[in-house]
Design a protein around this motif. Structure first.
Motif, short mmCIF file in Angstrom:
data_model
loop_
_atom_site.label_atom_id
_atom_site.label_comp_id
_atom_site.label_asym_id
_atom_site.label_seq_id
_atom_site.Cartn_x
_atom_site.Cartn_y
_atom_site.Cartn_z
N UNK A 236 33.91 48.17 56.12
CA UNK A 236 33.07 47.52 55.12
C UNK A 236 32.99 46.03 55.42
N UNK A 237 31.81 45.48 55.24
CA UNK A 237 31.61 44.03 55.43
C UNK A 237 31.47 43.41 54.04
N UNK A 238 32.48 42.64 53.67
CA UNK A 238 32.54 42.10 52.31
C UNK A 238 32.60 40.57 52.36
N UNK A 239 31.70 39.95 51.63
CA UNK A 239 31.71 38.50 51.46
C UNK A 239 32.30 38.18 50.10
N UNK A 240 33.32 37.35 50.08
CA UNK A 240 33.96 36.92 48.83
C UNK A 240 33.41 35.54 48.50
N UNK A 241 32.64 35.44 47.42
CA UNK A 241 31.96 34.17 47.10
C UNK A 241 32.11 33.84 45.62
N UNK A 242 33.29 33.40 45.21
CA UNK A 242 33.52 33.12 43.78
C UNK A 242 33.40 31.65 43.42
N UNK A 243 33.10 31.41 42.15
CA UNK A 243 33.26 30.08 41.57
C UNK A 243 34.70 29.96 41.07
N UNK A 244 35.05 28.79 40.57
CA UNK A 244 36.38 28.61 40.01
C UNK A 244 36.45 29.11 38.58
N UNK A 245 37.68 29.27 38.09
CA UNK A 245 37.93 29.63 36.70
C UNK A 245 38.40 28.36 36.01
N UNK A 246 37.58 27.84 35.13
CA UNK A 246 37.82 26.54 34.51
C UNK A 246 39.21 26.44 33.91
N UNK A 247 39.89 25.34 34.21
CA UNK A 247 41.22 25.02 33.70
C UNK A 247 42.31 25.94 34.25
N UNK A 248 41.97 26.73 35.26
CA UNK A 248 42.95 27.68 35.77
C UNK A 248 43.04 27.64 37.29
N UNK A 249 42.06 28.24 37.98
CA UNK A 249 42.08 28.31 39.44
C UNK A 249 40.79 27.76 40.02
N UNK A 250 40.91 27.02 41.11
CA UNK A 250 39.74 26.56 41.83
C UNK A 250 39.15 27.68 42.66
N UNK A 251 37.93 27.48 43.19
CA UNK A 251 37.25 28.54 43.95
C UNK A 251 38.07 29.07 45.13
N UNK A 252 38.78 28.19 45.85
CA UNK A 252 39.58 28.66 46.99
C UNK A 252 40.67 29.63 46.55
N UNK A 253 41.35 29.28 45.45
CA UNK A 253 42.42 30.15 44.97
C UNK A 253 41.89 31.46 44.41
N UNK A 254 40.71 31.41 43.79
CA UNK A 254 40.10 32.65 43.31
C UNK A 254 39.75 33.55 44.49
N UNK A 255 39.19 32.96 45.55
CA UNK A 255 38.84 33.74 46.75
C UNK A 255 40.09 34.37 47.36
#
Length: 408
Positions: free
Chosen positions: A15-34
């Protein structure tokens, strides 16, 4: 585990999966969510079963400056500025380019909601003064371009504090100066602006020219029923009466801005960005730019989506009617839809109007919450909840693929 071996389900094709999340405000930034989503995926699929790429989405909010430095190269410089509640906070700005004459900053690093204590969430009092201090540092450094990310704000002062930090005096009808760093509560008394003490590089006769680019949600406007105070004020802790106070103040700011700019900006695209900071920056001659356009340029989204992806997994703290209205989540969904990828969204909460996301290209969405939690509990557990949510999504995808391979 799924009864049918994964290798049989996939037929030897990972499977070819792209992980493209925004951050969770006051919790995790986009890199940590990814990273958390990747961890969840790898609980089900090994390296032979999946090809992954992570594309953390920075839409001008918290972490924007650091992401720009990572993408373009440069340095981060720490600065202490006045925070949104008037107390000193540790902030930063970045410098990119060979000559380091382009500054990058995210307003959230000086006036973000995360910097406002829970018991001090009164957006009539929070200020963008620290943002102005960062802009001043960039001007002092001789920068010829300043890129400002707007998002995750904890303020609704129309950029008044930012202007004050740069030497602009806000005067009432008696010619008396409005209190400094006082938030949006005193804007209704604003009569005119005095530029006599403004930063030297902001004077009309300044020898050194520069430009300000604002990366923001240009669908946010300053005034009216869909003005920033009425749409976002309650999210920042405003009561109904405080929303009315802020809305009236921003309407007054728009009237004063018209005398400065010679045009009405009350409904100008982006004027309401970050609690009206967009309007304040417009009075400095800033160019407001759609964040989808800017992010595509700086982070090369088009190149990423040129590749063929089976699934795109995105995420954000709250999925609702605003998610596809100028936000990164909606932009990713539309790009994926054009390229034939299936988009699944993880969210902390599912809000009103989330069903509208289907039309933008999100095929399915789900909350990561397992049961009733307080906001504080959810923030503490966010990483674990995202890992668990991503694992469950992949297991459901594998069930669907297994059913698709059955001979009917």
């Amino acid at each position: 585990m799924i009864a049918t071996p994964i290798s049989d389900i996939l037929g030897g094709h990972p499977l070819r999966i792209l992980i493209a999340p925004s951050g969770f405000k006051e919790s995790l930034g986009p890199e940590h969510v990814a990273d958390a989503i990747e961890t969840g995926i790898r609980k089900v699929l090994d390296d032979n079963a999946v090809i992954l790429r992570k594309l953390p989405l920075h839409d001008g909010g918290e972490g924007f400056a650091r992401a720009m430095i990572a993408a373009l190269g440069g340095v981060i410089v720490a600065e202490t500025v006045t925070g949104p509640v008037g107390l000193p906070v540790e902030s930063h700005l970045g410098f990119v380019g060979k000559d380091k004459k382009t500054a990058v900053l995210d307003m959230a690093a000086a006036a973000g909601l995360r910097l406002v204590p829970k018991d001090a969430r009164d957006p009539t009092m929070t200020t963008t003064y620290g943002v102005g201090q960062l802009v001043g540092k960039a001007l002092d450094a001789g920068c010829n371009k300043i890129i400002i990310g707007c998002g995750d704000s904890g303020t609704s002062d129309g950029g008044a504090g930012m202007l004050q930090a740069l030497g602009v005096r806000l005067l009432d009808s008696k010619g008396e100066e409005l209190p400094r760093a006082d938030g949006g509560r005193s804007l209704s008394c604003l009569n005119r602006l005095c530029w006599c003490s403004v930063h030297p590089r902001l004077r009309k006769d300044a020898a050194e020219k520069f430009e300000i680019e604002v990366v923001c949600n240009i669908k946010n406007v300053l005034c009216g029923p869909k003005g920033v105070a009425r749409v976002y004020g309650p999210q920042k802790g405003a009561t109904p009466s405080q929303v009315d106070l802020l809305a009236a103040g921003l309407e007054r700011l728009a009237q004063v801005a018209q005398t400065v700019l010679g045009r009405d900006i009350s409904h100008a695209p982006g004027s309401g960005a970050s609690g009206g900071l967009g309007a304040g920056l417009m009075m400095l001659g800033a160019k407001l730019r759609a964040r989808s356009e800017a992010i595509n340029e700086y982070f090369e989204l088009d190149r990423v989506f040129e590749k063929q992806w089976d699934f795109v997994i995105t995420a954000e703290g709250s999925l609702d009617c605003q998610s596809t209205n100028g936000k990164a989540t909606g932009d990713v969904a539309r790009r994926a839809k054009r390229n034939g990828a299936q988009v699944v969204a993880l969210a902390g909460t599912i809000g009103e109007g989330a069903d509208g996301c289907y039309g933008a290209g999100i095929k399915a969405f789900t909350s990561i919450l397992r049961g009733p939690l307080t906001l504080e509990e959810a923030i503490v557990q966010t990483e674990a909840l995202i890992v668990d949510g991503a694992e469950k999504v992949i297991r459901m995808i594998m069930v669907g693929l297994a059913l698709g391979r059955r001979n009917v």
